[in-house]
Design a protein around this motif. Sequence first.
Motif, PDB file in Angstrom:
ATOM      1  N   GLN A  26       0.823  -1.206   0.000  1.00  0.00           N
ATOM      2  CA  GLN A  26       0.000   0.000   0.000  1.00  0.00           C
ATOM      3  C   GLN A  26       0.856   1.253   0.000  1.00  0.00           C
ATOM      4  O   GLN A  26       0.629   2.174  -0.801  1.00  0.00           O
ATOM      5  CB  GLN A  26      -0.942   0.018   1.208  1.00  0.00           C
ATOM      6  N   PHE A  27       1.857   1.306   0.877  1.00  0.00           N
ATOM      7  CA  PHE A  27       2.716   2.486   0.959  1.00  0.00           C
ATOM      8  C   PHE A  27       3.467   2.708  -0.348  1.00  0.00           C
ATOM      9  O   PHE A  27       3.591   3.845  -0.830  1.00  0.00           O
ATOM     10  CB  PHE A  27       3.704   2.337   2.118  1.00  0.00           C
ATOM     11  N   ALA A  28       3.956   1.629  -0.947  1.00  0.00           N
ATOM     12  CA  ALA A  28       4.689   1.749  -2.209  1.00  0.00           C
ATOM     13  C   ALA A  28       3.786   2.273  -3.322  1.00  0.00           C
ATOM     14  O   ALA A  28       4.180   3.163  -4.095  1.00  0.00           O
ATOM     15  CB  ALA A  28       5.289   0.394  -2.590  1.00  0.00           C
ATOM     16  N   LEU A  29       2.578   1.726  -3.412  1.00  0.00           N
ATOM     17  CA  LEU A  29       1.643   2.177  -4.448  1.00  0.00           C
ATOM     18  C   LEU A  29       1.269   3.645  -4.244  1.00  0.00           C
ATOM     19  O   LEU A  29       1.243   4.433  -5.198  1.00  0.00           O
ATOM     20  CB  LEU A  29       0.385   1.310  -4.442  1.00  0.00           C
ATOM     21  N   GLU A  30       0.966   4.016  -3.009  1.00  0.00           N
ATOM     22  CA  GLU A  30       0.594   5.406  -2.733  1.00  0.00           C
ATOM     23  C   GLU A  30       1.722   6.360  -3.104  1.00  0.00           C
ATOM     24  O   GLU A  30       1.484   7.422  -3.697  1.00  0.00           O
ATOM     25  CB  GLU A  30       0.222   5.565  -1.257  1.00  0.00           C
ATOM     26  N   GLN A 300       6.969   4.542 -11.653  1.00  0.00           N
ATOM     27  CA  GLN A 300       8.393   4.264 -11.728  1.00  0.00           C
ATOM     28  C   GLN A 300       8.797   3.148 -10.772  1.00  0.00           C
ATOM     29  O   GLN A 300       8.448   3.183  -9.588  1.00  0.00           O
ATOM     30  CB  GLN A 300       9.187   5.534 -11.406  1.00  0.00           C
ATOM     31  N   VAL A 301       9.539   2.181 -11.285  1.00  0.00           N
ATOM     32  CA  VAL A 301      10.023   1.080 -10.452  1.00  0.00           C
ATOM     33  C   VAL A 301      10.880   1.611  -9.307  1.00  0.00           C
ATOM     34  O   VAL A 301      10.768   1.152  -8.162  1.00  0.00           O
ATOM     35  CB  VAL A 301      10.830   0.068 -11.296  1.00  0.00           C
ATOM     36  N   ASP A 302      11.745   2.583  -9.599  1.00  0.00           N
ATOM     37  CA  ASP A 302      12.633   3.115  -8.563  1.00  0.00           C
ATOM     38  C   ASP A 302      11.849   3.739  -7.414  1.00  0.00           C
ATOM     39  O   ASP A 302      12.238   3.606  -6.254  1.00  0.00           O
ATOM     40  CB  ASP A 302      13.586   4.153  -9.163  1.00  0.00           C
ATOM     41  N   VAL A 303      10.753   4.419  -7.730  1.00  0.00           N
ATOM     42  CA  VAL A 303       9.936   5.033  -6.680  1.00  0.00           C
ATOM     43  C   VAL A 303       9.288   3.953  -5.824  1.00  0.00           C
ATOM     44  O   VAL A 303       9.248   4.043  -4.589  1.00  0.00           O
ATOM     45  CB  VAL A 303       8.871   5.964  -7.286  1.00  0.00           C
ATOM     46  N   LEU A 304       8.767   2.922  -6.451  1.00  0.00           N
ATOM     47  CA  LEU A 304       8.176   1.803  -5.719  1.00  0.00           C
ATOM     48  C   LEU A 304       9.207   1.140  -4.814  1.00  0.00           C
ATOM     49  O   LEU A 304       8.948   0.868  -3.634  1.00  0.00           O
ATOM     50  CB  LEU A 304       7.620   0.774  -6.700  1.00  0.00           C
ATOM     51  N   TYR A 311       9.811   1.838   3.971  1.00  0.00           N
ATOM     52  CA  TYR A 311       8.807   1.191   4.831  1.00  0.00           C
ATOM     53  C   TYR A 311       9.433   0.078   5.665  1.00  0.00           C
ATOM     54  O   TYR A 311       9.176  -0.043   6.863  1.00  0.00           O
ATOM     55  CB  TYR A 311       7.694   0.649   3.955  1.00  0.00           C
ATOM     56  N   LEU A 312      10.275  -0.742   5.027  1.00  0.00           N
ATOM     57  CA  LEU A 312      10.862  -1.893   5.700  1.00  0.00           C
ATOM     58  C   LEU A 312      11.936  -1.491   6.696  1.00  0.00           C
ATOM     59  O   LEU A 312      12.266  -2.261   7.602  1.00  0.00           O
ATOM     60  CB  LEU A 312      11.441  -2.865   4.672  1.00  0.00           C
ATOM     61  N   SER A 313      12.513  -0.299   6.540  1.00  0.00           N
ATOM     62  CA  SER A 313      13.579   0.131   7.444  1.00  0.00           C
ATOM     63  C   SER A 313      13.045   0.732   8.739  1.00  0.00           C
ATOM     64  O   SER A 313      13.806   0.965   9.675  1.00  0.00           O
ATOM     65  CB  SER A 313      14.464   1.166   6.745  1.00  0.00           C
TER      66      SER A 313
END
Length: 314
Positions: A26-30, A300-304, A311-313
Motif C-alpha cells: 500500500q505504501f509503495a503504491l501510494e 516508476q520502479v525506482d519510486v516503488l 517502509y521496511l527500514s
Amino acid sequence: MPPSMDEKIEPVLAVVGHPVAGNPTQFALESALEQANVDCRVLSFDLDAKQLPIALNGMHAMSFRGVWIDASCRGQISKDSNTADNLHITGMDQSSPVEALRSAPESNSADEPRSNWNAISVREKTWTQLVRDQLERGGFSVQQVLIISTDADVRKQLSQKLVAKNQLAATESKHATASDKDVSTKESDPDCPSGAEPQLESALDRVVMVTSPDEITTTSLANVWLAVDGPASKIIDAFRSSTTPPGTVLVDLTENWDTNDISEWERCKMDAGNNCITRWDIHAACLAKVVPQWLAAEVQVDVLREAMEEYLSV
C-alpha cells in the motif's frame, strides 16, 4: 459545466493478505501514484483465504479497480477452479499463480461469459527477466541454477518450470537448437564435477537442488542462486564463502514480509549490489507492470522500490 458524480469518485485499489500488517504494498503504491500525479485510493485488508471470495464479490460490487493478492491468500484462487468460476475470474493460467485482479469491462454481448475480474500473473516472468537482465549486463549467461528450498515439491515444480519454459535463457538466443533444450535436472550436491564444463551459452544447462545452505560447499558452477526459503543468514554466508562464477546472482524469492531476515537481505544488497535481487526488487517490478493494467498509467520502479525500502527500514 460541473463535473459528474462519477468524475469525483477516485478509483480504488485493494491489497489483501493474512496478515497484511507489515506488507509494504500500500505504501509503495501510494508513493508511486503520488509521484506520477495519479489520483487513486489504496486500501489494505487483512483477510484469510476463506474470507477472500466474499470480499472479492464485495469489491466488485463497489467497483474497485483492482486487487493485489498477497501470497498468503493466493492459493485460494490459483488452486481452486470452483472459486475462480464462482467469482467470475477470467484469464486464469493454472501453471501460474494469480497475483492480481483487475476489474473486467462490461460486455455488451450476451454470448460472452460473465466476467467480474481478469486474472493477472506477472511474478514468474518478472523475476526471471530481472535475472537475465543482470547477467546480460555483465556479458554472462546461465551456466547452472541452484534452488534452495526445504520443500521437495516446490523444488521440483520450480525446476520443471525453468526447464520447460526455458525462462532464464538469454534473450538473444540465435543458435539455440532443439538439443539445447534437453536440460538435465537432478537433485545433487552443487559441486563442479571433475572435468565438467557448461555446454550451453543461451539455454539452461543444469538445475541442482538442495534442502538447506549446509549442503552447499565451497565450489559451485551455479551462477544463479534461487533462495526460496530457509535462514537468510546461512544462505548469504554460503553465497559469500563459495567460489562461484563471475557475476553470480543471488535471488531472494521469499514473499513473507513478516520475517526477521529482511535486514540480512538489506546488508547483502549493500555488499553485492545488483547481484543480489531481493523480494522488494521483484515486488516493485511486478507492481510497475500491474499498475498500467489497473489504471492505464505508468509508475516508476525506482519510486516503488525506494518506498518499500523506506517502509521496511522503520
